[in-house]
Design an enzyme around this catalytic site. Structure first.
Site, PDB file in Angstrom:
ATOM      1  N   CYS A  77      55.648  37.244  62.790  1.00 47.64           N
ATOM      2  CA  CYS A  77      56.622  38.111  63.444  1.00 47.64           C
ATOM      3  C   CYS A  77      57.980  37.452  63.247  1.00 47.64           C
ATOM      4  O   CYS A  77      58.184  36.725  62.282  1.00 47.64           O
ATOM      5  CB  CYS A  77      56.271  38.361  64.902  1.00 47.64           C
ATOM      6  N   HIS A  79      34.441  23.819  41.921  1.00 45.28           N
ATOM      7  CA  HIS A  79      35.589  23.361  41.135  1.00 45.28           C
ATOM      8  C   HIS A  79      36.298  22.169  41.774  1.00 45.28           C
ATOM      9  O   HIS A  79      37.193  21.577  41.150  1.00 45.28           O
ATOM     10  CB  HIS A  79      36.593  24.496  40.946  1.00 45.28           C
TER      11      HIS A  79
END
Length: 670
Positions: free
Chosen positions: A433, A575
């Site tokens: 916000c 990975h």
């Protein structure tokens, strides 16, 4: 996601349509400045400006439906906004008095009055929420080839239309009950007059920490319970002529905020500065000046409020009480001003020509009084209760805040925040916000609060195990947008390395050292050519936001453990892995860049998460040929993520290194 987290999501989505209010305030404010008595009848230019602003105010319900549907959609796509508009028109048409009369078979004059008010912000919010959920569920659906044109996002407006047909029937019976309940609640507060306004303001501030003040504001500021304070005030003389506004009354739920935001909170900022320890005054001054100016000029108070909200909750309770008192005084004395955005100088100036404004100068006088009240009450409370406001922290706590590990540009901050919240593997959703990052994570315990404060965050709020807010100031939306881009692969792997992998580690029955002890020589986890982090084509690693270390361009297929320890985390795509060394060092071995996108192809896991390893034990096997062809880069960073717990990293290797044999670098203990 729990109820509080979901309400948070709605609250931040409300900021999308609310952000249009400053435009309405400026247009109408200038219009009333030009023609304060005729609301456009005496000036074509004034009429042009007033009508332009009214186009926003009069259609807030539609803006709520469109804005919330967009703001809560998973990828912020325009199709969600369009679906919100479609849903709003379908539902409000079905619930219009004429439609209800026809469907229920009753005379038009016997239709409950609630349906004459069906075009309101409450219904707009309801439609926006439902539409966003439908978009998130159906925007990826693939239909049969014969209907392929209507697959994906094109399907959502159709589904929304059908769902609104279903929603309309229970609402025909529920809406009058809801509407009458809201009206009763609003009228009970209205019936209390200025005291009710003060009570509202008190709870408005109390709800700021969890972001639910927007829901409360909608009752008093918009046309949910018939109060509609902001639109009616901005309507000025027109609202008076149409009987929607009362001079001295309309605006009372807004006026008393001006003395608080423009004067009271800056007084608190001065008290916090004067209470700071001498060695911290320079740092506190820069923080308080910026926050106080934001509060005074724009009415954005969260950077200042969050600087003491959690470190000194007693002060925040005092602040909430004083806000209620201020709104009560202004309402009692009928000193009236209003705002389209917030109670800062900009909106105060724009209010001066509004016909509904009354005794604005007295609000400034009241403001000076509240400056003194805030200053002396905060100064006394900080000293008497020894509150740890900014600059009052213990030496060890305050020291970290002086460090500035990354530059203040948005990209660097985004990279750093991605790292300190645990990387992409810990992220469920990112939003913002005006002043805060609103994050949904798999585990908020991973977040490094100290690192956030070193980056300049004025507060970190852990609502629960999944939802957290980080108060970063006006850059929040820019940082959140960049973080989302990074996690989408535009600069950083979605599976970004975690800053504190222990929290996700599991499982082997071995002890992990909790204290950092002793120097550690790190062996190369793979054979290849050494690359400095500055040369790594990924900003998160090259900026050292993830940690200190080196990278290797691998020339062999085996990845081994660089030290003795425990495999704390192996990503699903194999990975990368995180290893906790026996001396407490938290190490990340990340094979290639953006290799998460390969979905595990080119990698074979040889050990499981939680395994105990010795330096040189094989962890992964690579298909180096495949990776070279398909990965963005095979350069593989090997970094120490908790570098701040050690004295230094030294003796960096150069040239060619051999897996499990060559020393890559040395980690020096403090």
């Amino acid at each position: 996601m729990n109820i509080l987290g979901y309400l948070q999501k709605i609250g931040r989505a409300l900021m999308v349509p609310v952000a249009t209010l400053p435009a309405a305030a400026i247009l109408m404010g200038i219009g009333y400045w030009i023609d304060p008595t005729g609301w456009g009848s005496n000036s074509a230019l004034a009429a042009f400006l007033i009508k332009s602003g009214a186009a926003i105010i009069d259609n807030m319900s539609i803006l709520f439906a469109v804005g919330i549907a967009y703001g809560m959609s998973k990828d912020k796509d325009g199709a969600a906004a369009l679906s919100g508009l479609v849903g709003f028109y379908v539902l409000t048409t079905l619930l219009s008095p004429a439609a209800v009369s026809q469907i229920q078979g009753i005379p038009l004059d016997q239709v409950p009055k609630a349906f004459a008010k069906i075009n309101n912000q409450f219904v707009g919010i309801l439609v926006g929420v439902i539409t966003a959920e439908l978009y998130n569920r159906f925007s990826g659906v693939e239909l049969h080839k014969a209907l392929a044109f209507f697959s994906g996002r094109r399907l959502v407006p159709i589904v929304t239309s059908v769902v609104m047909l279903v929603v309309a029937f229970p609402l025909m019976y529920i809406w009058p009950i809801v509407f009458n309940g809201l009206v009763h609640f609003g009228e009970s507060i209205m019936g209390m007059g200025p005291a009710g306004a003060g009570i509202y303001a008190f709870f408005n501030r109390l709800l700021i920490p969890v972001g639910l003040h927007h829901a409360l504001n909608s009752v008093f500021w918009f046309d949910v319970a018939g109060i509609n304070d902001i639109p009616n005030f901005l309507g000025g003389a027109k609202s008076l002529a149409e009987g929607k506004a009362v001079l001295g009354v309309t605006g009372m739920y807004q006026a008393g905020f001006f003395p608080i935001m423009m004067f009271g909170l800056p007084g608190a900022a001065l008290a916090i500065y004067h209470a700071a320890k001498p060695q911290n005054k320079a740092r506190v001054a820069s923080l308080m000046i910026a926050a106080a100016f934001a509060a005074f000029f724009t009415g954005v108070t969260e950077p200042l409020e969050f600087s003491f909200m959690f470190v000194a909750p007693l002060l925040y309770l005092l602040h909430a009480v004083l806000t209620g008192v201020s709104v009560y005084i202004a309402a009692s004395m009928q000193w009236i001003a209003g705002f389209g955005f917030s109670a800062g100088l900009v909106d105060l100036v724009l209010s001066t020509k509004n016909p509904l404004a009354k005794d604005i100068l007295m609000l400034i006088v009241q403001g000076f009084a509240f400056f003194a009240i805030y200053y002396f009450s905060f100064r006394f409370a900080i000293k008497f209760f020894n509150l740890k406001t900014p600059g009052q922290e213990d030496e060890e706590e305050g020291a970290a805040a002086d460090d500035a590990p990354v530059s203040g540009d948005t990209d660097s901050l985004a990279h750093a925040y991605v790292s300190l919240i645990g990387g992409g593997s810990n992220v469920v959703a990112i939003d913002a916000c005006i002043t805060r990052l609103r994050l949904t994570l798999n585990d908020t315990a991973i977040v490094d609060e100290a690192a956030a404060k070193r980056l300049g965050a004025s507060g970190v709020i852990k609502l629960n195990k999944q939802n957290i807010q980080i108060i970063v100031g006006p850059k929040a939306e820019l940082i959140a947008t960049r973080m989302s881009q990074l996690l989408a692969g535009k600069g950083i792997s979605v599976e970004a390395p975690v800053a504190a992998p222990v929290a996700n580690a599991a499982v082997a029955p071995v002890a992990i050292a909790k204290k950092v002890t002793g120097d550690l020589v790190l062996l190369a986890p793979m054979s290849g050519e050494v690359v400095t982090l500055l040369q790594v084509p990924d900003a998160a690693f090259s900026s050292k936001a993830v940690g200190e270390g080196l990278a290797i361009r691998p020339t062999s297929n085996l990845v081994v453990a660089p030290v003795d320890g425990v495999i704390a985390k192996i990503f699903n795509t194999n990975h990368a892995f995180a290893l906790i060394a026996d001396n407490g060092a938290e190490l990340i071995v990340h094979v290639g860049l953006d290799t998460v996108k390969l979905g595990g192809k080119g990698f074979t896991r040889l050990l499981e998460q939680g395994s105990r390893v010795k330096a040189g034990d094989a962890v992964l096997e690579l298909d180096l040929e495949y990776l070279t062809q398909h990965a963005v880069s095979i350069i593989s960073p090997v970094v120490l993520s908790n570098v701040d717990q050690f004295d230094s990293v030294i003796d960096f290797a150069t040239g060619h290194v051999e897996a499990g044999k060559t020393a890559l670098y040395t980690i020096k203990a403090k």
